[in-house]
Enzyme design. Sequence first.
Site, PDB file in Angstrom:
ATOM      1  N   ARG A  26      -5.622  -3.405  -9.688  1.00  0.00           N
ATOM      2  CA  ARG A  26      -4.491  -4.139  -9.115  1.00  0.00           C
ATOM      3  C   ARG A  26      -4.895  -5.600  -8.976  1.00  0.00           C
ATOM      4  NH1 ARG A  26      -0.525  -0.670  -6.824  1.00  0.00           N
ATOM      5  NH2 ARG A  26      -1.251   1.477  -6.617  1.00  0.00           N
ATOM      6  N   LYS A  85      -6.204 -12.075   3.734  1.00  0.00           N
ATOM      7  CA  LYS A  85      -6.220 -10.612   3.800  1.00  0.00           C
ATOM      8  C   LYS A  85      -7.579 -10.114   4.273  1.00  0.00           C
ATOM      9  CE  LYS A  85      -3.035 -10.231  -0.082  1.00  0.00           C
ATOM     10  NZ  LYS A  85      -2.905  -9.862  -1.494  1.00  0.00           N
ATOM     11  N   HIS A 125      -3.602 -11.077  -7.612  1.00  0.00           N
ATOM     12  CA  HIS A 125      -2.355 -11.514  -6.990  1.00  0.00           C
ATOM     13  C   HIS A 125      -2.568 -12.635  -5.978  1.00  0.00           C
ATOM     14  CE1 HIS A 125      -1.157  -7.050  -7.641  1.00  0.00           C
ATOM     15  NE2 HIS A 125      -0.940  -7.751  -8.736  1.00  0.00           N
ATOM     16  N   GLU A 139     -14.230  -0.065  15.895  1.00  0.00           N
ATOM     17  CA  GLU A 139     -13.144  -1.034  15.898  1.00  0.00           C
ATOM     18  C   GLU A 139     -13.172  -1.697  14.533  1.00  0.00           C
ATOM     19  OE1 GLU A 139     -13.106  -3.903  19.071  1.00  0.00           O
ATOM     20  OE2 GLU A 139     -13.210  -2.361  20.602  1.00  0.00           O
ATOM     21  N   GLN A 184       1.147  -8.608   9.232  1.00  0.00           N
ATOM     22  CA  GLN A 184       1.600  -7.476   8.423  1.00  0.00           C
ATOM     23  C   GLN A 184       0.397  -6.635   8.032  1.00  0.00           C
ATOM     24  OE1 GLN A 184       4.237  -8.578   5.157  1.00  0.00           O
ATOM     25  NE2 GLN A 184       3.367  -6.986   3.869  1.00  0.00           N
ATOM     26  N   ASP A 185       0.529  -5.311   8.104  1.00  0.00           N
ATOM     27  CA  ASP A 185      -0.484  -4.380   7.627  1.00  0.00           C
ATOM     28  C   ASP A 185       0.077  -3.623   6.435  1.00  0.00           C
ATOM     29  OD1 ASP A 185      -2.090  -5.140   9.731  1.00  0.00           O
ATOM     30  OD2 ASP A 185      -2.171  -3.172  10.675  1.00  0.00           O
ATOM     31  N   ASN A 186      -0.772  -3.383   5.425  1.00  0.00           N
ATOM     32  CA  ASN A 186      -0.367  -2.660   4.218  1.00  0.00           C
ATOM     33  C   ASN A 186      -1.369  -1.560   3.924  1.00  0.00           C
ATOM     34  OD1 ASN A 186       1.730  -4.549   3.801  1.00  0.00           O
ATOM     35  ND2 ASN A 186       0.363  -5.879   2.666  1.00  0.00           N
ATOM     36  N   TYR A 210      -5.050  -3.157   4.454  1.00  0.00           N
ATOM     37  CA  TYR A 210      -5.344  -4.558   4.720  1.00  0.00           C
ATOM     38  C   TYR A 210      -4.345  -5.190   5.668  1.00  0.00           C
ATOM     39  CZ  TYR A 210      -2.370  -5.112   0.496  1.00  0.00           C
ATOM     40  OH  TYR A 210      -1.377  -5.038  -0.446  1.00  0.00           O
ATOM     41  N   ARG A 258     -19.208  14.920  16.819  1.00  0.00           N
ATOM     42  CA  ARG A 258     -17.749  15.020  16.696  1.00  0.00           C
ATOM     43  C   ARG A 258     -17.186  14.186  15.563  1.00  0.00           C
ATOM     44  NH1 ARG A 258     -16.203  12.594  22.156  1.00  0.00           N
ATOM     45  NH2 ARG A 258     -17.962  11.328  21.510  1.00  0.00           N
ATOM     46  N   HIS A 285      -6.412 -12.171  -5.355  1.00  0.00           N
ATOM     47  CA  HIS A 285      -7.088 -10.954  -4.912  1.00  0.00           C
ATOM     48  C   HIS A 285      -6.780  -9.804  -5.868  1.00  0.00           C
ATOM     49  CE1 HIS A 285      -6.969  -7.146  -2.455  1.00  0.00           C
ATOM     50  NE2 HIS A 285      -8.230  -7.507  -2.387  1.00  0.00           N
ATOM     51  N   LYS A 330       3.336  -5.639 -14.982  1.00  0.00           N
ATOM     52  CA  LYS A 330       3.279  -6.990 -14.404  1.00  0.00           C
ATOM     53  C   LYS A 330       1.863  -7.552 -14.481  1.00  0.00           C
ATOM     54  CE  LYS A 330       3.266  -7.230  -9.984  1.00  0.00           C
ATOM     55  NZ  LYS A 330       3.631  -7.150  -8.562  1.00  0.00           N
ATOM     56  N   ASP A 331       0.868  -6.743 -14.068  1.00  0.00           N
ATOM     57  CA  ASP A 331      -0.516  -7.231 -14.054  1.00  0.00           C
ATOM     58  C   ASP A 331      -1.068  -7.460 -15.454  1.00  0.00           C
ATOM     59  OD1 ASP A 331      -0.513  -7.305 -11.314  1.00  0.00           O
ATOM     60  OD2 ASP A 331      -1.644  -5.451 -11.057  1.00  0.00           O
TER      61      ASP A 331
END
Length: 187
Positions: free
Chosen positions: A61, A73, A64, A31, A49-51, A133, A26, A120, A173-174
């Site tokens: 990216r 994270k 940061h 988890e 917080q989850d992103n 994350y 299936r 990161h 920005k980066d």
Amino acid sequence: MGKFKINKLFIDGVFTVEPTVIEDERGYFMETYNENDFKAEGINLKFVQDNQSKSSKGVLRGLHFQYTQPQGKLVRVIKGAVFDVAVDLRKNSQTYGKWVGEILTEENKKQLYIPEGFAHGFLVLSDIAEFVYKCTAFYNQDDEGGIIYNDSDIAIDWPIDKVGEENLLLSEKDLNWKTLKDTPVKF
């Protein structure tokens, strides 16, 4: 067998998490986080917080961090593949300015934990990557900092050859972050 295999990396506080995957005709189940199982491994984290982001091949990216409200994270890829990097910004650490990188894919289901006090970033290696994350602190745009991805003192070995230099894509920005030695980091 435990639900998670925790692998501590050479920089203190950084580790990978490999979940137990139960597969059959299936599909699969796993988890990705369980507070009790992590605590049993001596890992006490509180996520607030989850992103989730989606990026195309060649997107880089980072690097940061948050100046006064640093975020830990727990990152993973749910579609595609990325090269994920953590850079130690803790001034009193024996590994200050050192980096560790891991390839995270939807196939290997590996996760990387980047502690507070680290920068990161990631480079997308597949045509598309969806990245999720969990964070230990809330994001604050006014507290954001960064280090230029190609800082020669850090010398991250980005696998740019896998995406092609001409396909590398960074935000304005980066592209404008300074080097670590020119950034006032105080962790």
